[in-house]
Design a protein around this motif. Sequence first.
Motif, short mmCIF file in Angstrom:
data_model
loop_
_atom_site.label_atom_id
_atom_site.label_comp_id
_atom_site.label_asym_id
_atom_site.label_seq_id
_atom_site.Cartn_x
_atom_site.Cartn_y
_atom_site.Cartn_z
N GLY A 169 0.82 -1.21 0.00
CA GLY A 169 0.00 0.00 0.00
C GLY A 169 0.85 1.25 0.00
O GLY A 169 0.39 2.33 -0.36
N SER A 170 2.12 1.10 0.36
CA SER A 170 3.04 2.24 0.36
C SER A 170 3.85 2.33 -0.93
O SER A 170 4.54 3.32 -1.17
CB SER A 170 3.99 2.15 1.56
N GLN A 171 3.73 1.32 -1.77
CA GLN A 171 4.52 1.29 -3.00
C GLN A 171 4.05 2.35 -4.00
O GLN A 171 2.91 2.80 -3.96
CB GLN A 171 4.43 -0.09 -3.66
N SER A 172 4.97 2.75 -4.89
CA SER A 172 4.63 3.69 -5.96
C SER A 172 5.60 3.49 -7.10
O SER A 172 6.73 3.01 -6.91
CB SER A 172 4.70 5.14 -5.47
N VAL A 173 5.15 3.82 -8.30
CA VAL A 173 6.02 3.73 -9.47
C VAL A 173 7.20 4.69 -9.26
O VAL A 173 7.03 5.85 -8.90
CB VAL A 173 5.25 4.10 -10.75
N GLY A 174 8.41 4.17 -9.44
CA GLY A 174 9.60 4.99 -9.29
C GLY A 174 10.23 4.93 -7.91
O GLY A 174 11.28 5.55 -7.68
N MET A 175 9.63 4.18 -7.00
CA MET A 175 10.19 4.15 -5.64
C MET A 175 11.60 3.55 -5.65
O MET A 175 11.87 2.57 -6.33
CB MET A 175 9.28 3.36 -4.70
N GLY A 176 12.48 4.19 -4.90
CA GLY A 176 13.83 3.69 -4.75
C GLY A 176 14.77 3.94 -5.91
O GLY A 176 15.95 3.61 -5.82
N ILE A 177 14.26 4.54 -6.97
CA ILE A 177 15.10 4.70 -8.17
C ILE A 177 16.31 5.58 -7.89
O ILE A 177 17.40 5.36 -8.42
CB ILE A 177 14.26 5.28 -9.33
N ASP A 178 16.15 6.60 -7.04
CA ASP A 178 17.27 7.49 -6.74
C ASP A 178 18.36 6.82 -5.91
O ASP A 178 19.46 7.36 -5.77
CB ASP A 178 16.77 8.75 -6.01
N LEU A 179 18.08 5.64 -5.39
CA LEU A 179 19.07 4.90 -4.60
C LEU A 179 19.85 3.89 -5.43
O LEU A 179 20.93 3.45 -5.03
CB LEU A 179 18.37 4.12 -3.47
N MET A 180 19.32 3.51 -6.58
CA MET A 180 19.76 2.30 -7.24
C MET A 180 21.11 2.39 -7.95
O MET A 180 21.65 1.37 -8.37
CB MET A 180 18.67 1.79 -8.18
N ASP A 181 21.66 3.59 -8.07
CA ASP A 181 23.00 3.71 -8.65
C ASP A 181 24.09 3.67 -7.59
O ASP A 181 25.29 3.66 -7.92
CB ASP A 181 23.12 5.02 -9.45
N LEU A 182 23.70 3.63 -6.32
CA LEU A 182 24.69 3.54 -5.25
C LEU A 182 25.30 2.14 -5.24
O LEU A 182 24.61 1.15 -5.49
CB LEU A 182 24.03 3.84 -3.90
N PRO A 183 26.60 2.03 -4.95
CA PRO A 183 27.27 0.72 -4.97
C PRO A 183 26.56 -0.33 -4.12
O PRO A 183 26.40 -1.48 -4.55
CB PRO A 183 28.67 1.04 -4.44
N LEU A 184 26.18 0.03 -2.91
CA LEU A 184 25.51 -0.93 -2.03
C LEU A 184 24.20 -1.41 -2.65
O LEU A 184 23.88 -2.61 -2.61
CB LEU A 184 25.25 -0.29 -0.66
N ALA A 185 23.44 -0.47 -3.22
CA ALA A 185 22.17 -0.84 -3.84
C ALA A 185 22.39 -1.76 -5.04
O ALA A 185 21.63 -2.71 -5.25
CB ALA A 185 21.41 0.41 -4.26
N LYS A 186 23.40 -1.49 -5.82
CA LYS A 186 23.70 -2.34 -6.98
C LYS A 186 23.99 -3.78 -6.55
O LYS A 186 23.56 -4.73 -7.21
CB LYS A 186 24.88 -1.77 -7.77
#
Length: 294
Positions: free
Chosen positions: A12-29
């Motif tokens: 219910g908290s999800q949304s299109v585009g969530m987390g995208i700003d994090l995904m280029d970080l090394p840990l996220a990759k």
Amino acid sequence: MVKTAWVFPGQGSQSVGMGIDLMDLPLAKERLAIADDVLGWSVSGVCQSEDNKVSNTLYTQPCLYVVESVLIDLLKERGQTPDLVAGHSLGEYCALYAAEAFDFTAGLRLVKLRAELMSQTSEGIMAAIIGFDREALETKIAETEGVVLANDNNPSQVVISGTPEAVDAVLTTVKSKRAVKLKVSGAFHSPIMGPAAREFQEVLDAVEFQPVVVPVLSNVDPTPMMDSAMLKERLSRQMTGSVRWREISLALPEQGIERVIEVGPGNVLTGLMKRTVKTLTLVNVGTLNQLQTL
């Protein structure tokens, strides 16, 4: 030192585009590579899909777990630690990960199976009720076979779950400001989920829970717990049990908590909690900017 709880939102908290700003970080990759291998599909691809694929239960739960787990690890990298953790429904898996009950991969495998089982459930319905007389609602639920209080979110918002006939009986009898049937595949957090819960249990039994580093408030029992065996037992009851979020919110000040950080997309939990407990400082960390300004 301000005592702080981390809380984690669920479906219910999800949304299109969530987390995208994090995904280029090394840990996220690193986490995304593991997740895509475990799941067999791309978390970043689903999160960016314009057709709102991320709101399909099959994808919602793993995507939320991955995004929230990345935020947990980024917070810890920055020296942040909670004094207590709790999560709403799916969010409880993130709370257990934050408490180090299991590693990222073990948690993701559990969430993947949970999502698959819940997305396949086609029996029953759920409905949110806002602005109601609690005594009248609880009385009607007690009188009506086949319906339960699934999510006790705050004093003025709950979700009921059960057979269509039983849910309709409650909705037509109990007066409220608003009642909305939810777009979900089945009656989550109700006895109707029994067969799925039993299948899930077989896999959960094989997962070894490690000693936790902070107390966890569980959905089915909102008292602080650090015993790993007990936390696992509580989790085993979650799929058919009620989410007692109102009680979790009320318990936080009793544990000396002054600040609550909602770790995940949106502000669903802080929105619920501010109507329950007025004394808490509420903070949201769901984006890179929010993380950096914490």
